[in-house]
Each structure stands twice: as C-alpha cells, then as structure tokens.
Write a protein that holds these residues in place. Sequence first.
Motif, mmCIF file in Angstrom:
data_model
loop_
_atom_site.group_PDB
_atom_site.id
_atom_site.type_symbol
_atom_site.label_atom_id
_atom_site.label_comp_id
_atom_site.label_asym_id
_atom_site.label_seq_id
_atom_site.Cartn_x
_atom_site.Cartn_y
_atom_site.Cartn_z
ATOM 1 N N GLU A 128 0.856 -1.187 0.000
ATOM 2 C CA GLU A 128 0.000 0.000 0.000
ATOM 3 C C GLU A 128 0.891 1.235 0.000
ATOM 4 O OE1 GLU A 128 -3.457 2.163 2.676
ATOM 5 O OE2 GLU A 128 -2.811 0.129 3.162
ATOM 6 N N ILE A 129 0.602 2.136 -0.910
ATOM 7 C CA ILE A 129 1.378 3.360 -1.052
ATOM 8 C C ILE A 129 0.471 4.525 -0.713
ATOM 9 C CG2 ILE A 129 2.711 4.800 -2.636
ATOM 10 C CD1 ILE A 129 3.122 2.204 -4.288
ATOM 11 N N GLN A 130 0.922 5.401 0.182
ATOM 12 C CA GLN A 130 0.140 6.569 0.576
ATOM 13 C C GLN A 130 0.851 7.819 0.083
ATOM 14 O OE1 GLN A 130 -0.478 6.376 4.775
ATOM 15 N NE2 GLN A 130 -1.703 4.511 4.631
ATOM 16 N N VAL A 131 0.126 8.619 -0.694
ATOM 17 C CA VAL A 131 0.650 9.877 -1.212
ATOM 18 C C VAL A 131 -0.361 10.969 -0.875
ATOM 19 C CG1 VAL A 131 1.419 11.125 -3.260
ATOM 20 C CG2 VAL A 131 1.775 8.657 -3.105
ATOM 21 N N LEU A 132 0.044 11.895 -0.043
ATOM 22 C CA LEU A 132 -0.794 12.992 0.430
ATOM 23 C C LEU A 132 -2.127 12.484 0.972
ATOM 24 C CD1 LEU A 132 -0.038 15.676 -2.289
ATOM 25 C CD2 LEU A 132 0.947 15.487 -0.019
ATOM 26 N N PHE A 133 -3.219 12.677 0.230
ATOM 27 C CA PHE A 133 -4.538 12.346 0.752
ATOM 28 C C PHE A 133 -5.133 11.065 0.187
ATOM 29 C CE2 PHE A 133 -4.139 17.010 0.784
ATOM 30 C CZ PHE A 133 -4.122 17.185 2.163
ATOM 31 N N PHE A 134 -4.390 10.317 -0.588
ATOM 32 C CA PHE A 134 -4.939 9.083 -1.144
ATOM 33 C C PHE A 134 -3.936 7.953 -0.989
ATOM 34 C CE2 PHE A 134 -2.804 11.252 -4.586
ATOM 35 C CZ PHE A 134 -2.105 10.247 -5.230
ATOM 36 N N SER A 135 -4.459 6.737 -1.085
ATOM 37 C CA SER A 135 -3.605 5.559 -1.000
ATOM 38 C C SER A 135 -3.999 4.592 -2.111
ATOM 39 C CB SER A 135 -3.719 4.894 0.368
ATOM 40 O OG SER A 135 -5.019 4.382 0.543
ATOM 41 N N LEU A 136 -3.031 3.817 -2.532
ATOM 42 C CA LEU A 136 -3.276 2.813 -3.567
ATOM 43 C C LEU A 136 -2.384 1.620 -3.330
ATOM 44 C CD1 LEU A 136 -0.889 3.022 -6.162
ATOM 45 C CD2 LEU A 136 -1.747 5.327 -5.856
ATOM 46 N N GLU A 137 -2.756 0.519 -3.932
ATOM 47 C CA GLU A 137 -1.933 -0.685 -3.843
ATOM 48 C C GLU A 137 -1.214 -0.870 -5.160
ATOM 49 O OE1 GLU A 137 -3.819 -4.216 -2.522
ATOM 50 O OE2 GLU A 137 -4.446 -3.345 -0.624
ATOM 51 N N ALA A 138 0.067 -1.157 -5.070
ATOM 52 C CA ALA A 138 0.891 -1.349 -6.266
ATOM 53 C C ALA A 138 2.043 -2.275 -5.918
ATOM 54 C CB ALA A 138 1.431 -0.005 -6.751
ATOM 55 N N PRO A 139 2.610 -2.904 -6.920
ATOM 56 C CA PRO A 139 3.795 -3.736 -6.653
ATOM 57 C C PRO A 139 4.949 -2.862 -6.145
ATOM 58 C CG PRO A 139 2.974 -4.091 -8.885
ATOM 59 C CD PRO A 139 2.211 -2.953 -8.309
ATOM 60 N N GLN A 140 5.736 -3.420 -5.236
ATOM 61 C CA GLN A 140 6.870 -2.657 -4.710
ATOM 62 C C GLN A 140 7.836 -2.249 -5.806
ATOM 63 O OE1 GLN A 140 8.526 -5.124 -1.608
ATOM 64 N NE2 GLN A 140 7.622 -3.840 -0.018
ATOM 65 N N TRP A 141 8.013 -3.113 -6.812
ATOM 66 C CA TRP A 141 8.966 -2.781 -7.878
ATOM 67 C C TRP A 141 8.534 -1.517 -8.618
ATOM 68 C CZ3 TRP A 141 7.422 -2.295 -12.845
ATOM 69 C CH2 TRP A 141 6.254 -2.942 -13.232
ATOM 70 N N ALA A 142 7.208 -1.329 -8.768
ATOM 71 C CA ALA A 142 6.721 -0.126 -9.453
ATOM 72 C C ALA A 142 6.985 1.111 -8.609
ATOM 73 C CB ALA A 142 5.236 -0.264 -9.763
ATOM 74 N N ALA A 143 6.758 0.996 -7.301
ATOM 75 C CA ALA A 143 7.013 2.127 -6.415
ATOM 76 C C ALA A 143 8.507 2.455 -6.375
ATOM 77 C CB ALA A 143 6.500 1.812 -5.013
#
Length: 96
Positions: free
Chosen positions: A52-67
């Motif tokens: 789970e990636i949190q950026v400012l006011f929203f969060s999303l799920e993505a592969p760690q490699w993409a992040a």
Amino acid sequence: MAASTPAEGPISGSPVSEKRFSATSVPPRIWVALILVIIAVFFVAQNRDVTEIQVLFFSLEAPQWAALSSTAVVGLLIGLLLRPSERRKRKAAKRK
C-alpha cells in the motif's frame, strides 16, 4: 581488377588505425553508474510484493517494484533538474 582488402589500408599505403575497446578507456563514472544500475535492478527484482502506497490524501496498492522504480526515476529527474546549466558553467569559467 583486384578488390582492395581492409588490411591494405588507404590508397596512400599507410596502415589503417584501429580503435580497440579496453576497460581503461571507459571513464570511472560510467563504471560506477553501471554498477549502481545493476544493484538497482536486483533490488527491484527482489521486491515484487504488492504494497500500500500513501501519497498525500490518497492511497493505492501497487507492486513494490513499481514504487521503487518510480522513486528512482523521480530521483534521476531531480538530479538532472538541479544540475548546473551549460550557461552557468560558461559564466563561471569566464570569471576565473
């Protein structure tokens, strides 16, 4: 008519100079960059879990490699943007 071969050289008879590749002809900064790229590729390849990636006011799920890859690209862009421009380099050289 006989066809000339590359070993004969130019018409003047002087031998053709060949540029050969050697590890010492590559600048050290290129080797360091290549090693860092290889390490980054292995690091990204080993971190493929979804997170789970949190950026400012929203969060999303993505592969760690993409992040990790996007973070590396953002870092590269910041480095390129903060690099002194050619105009500044020339002005600094004129002042000396």
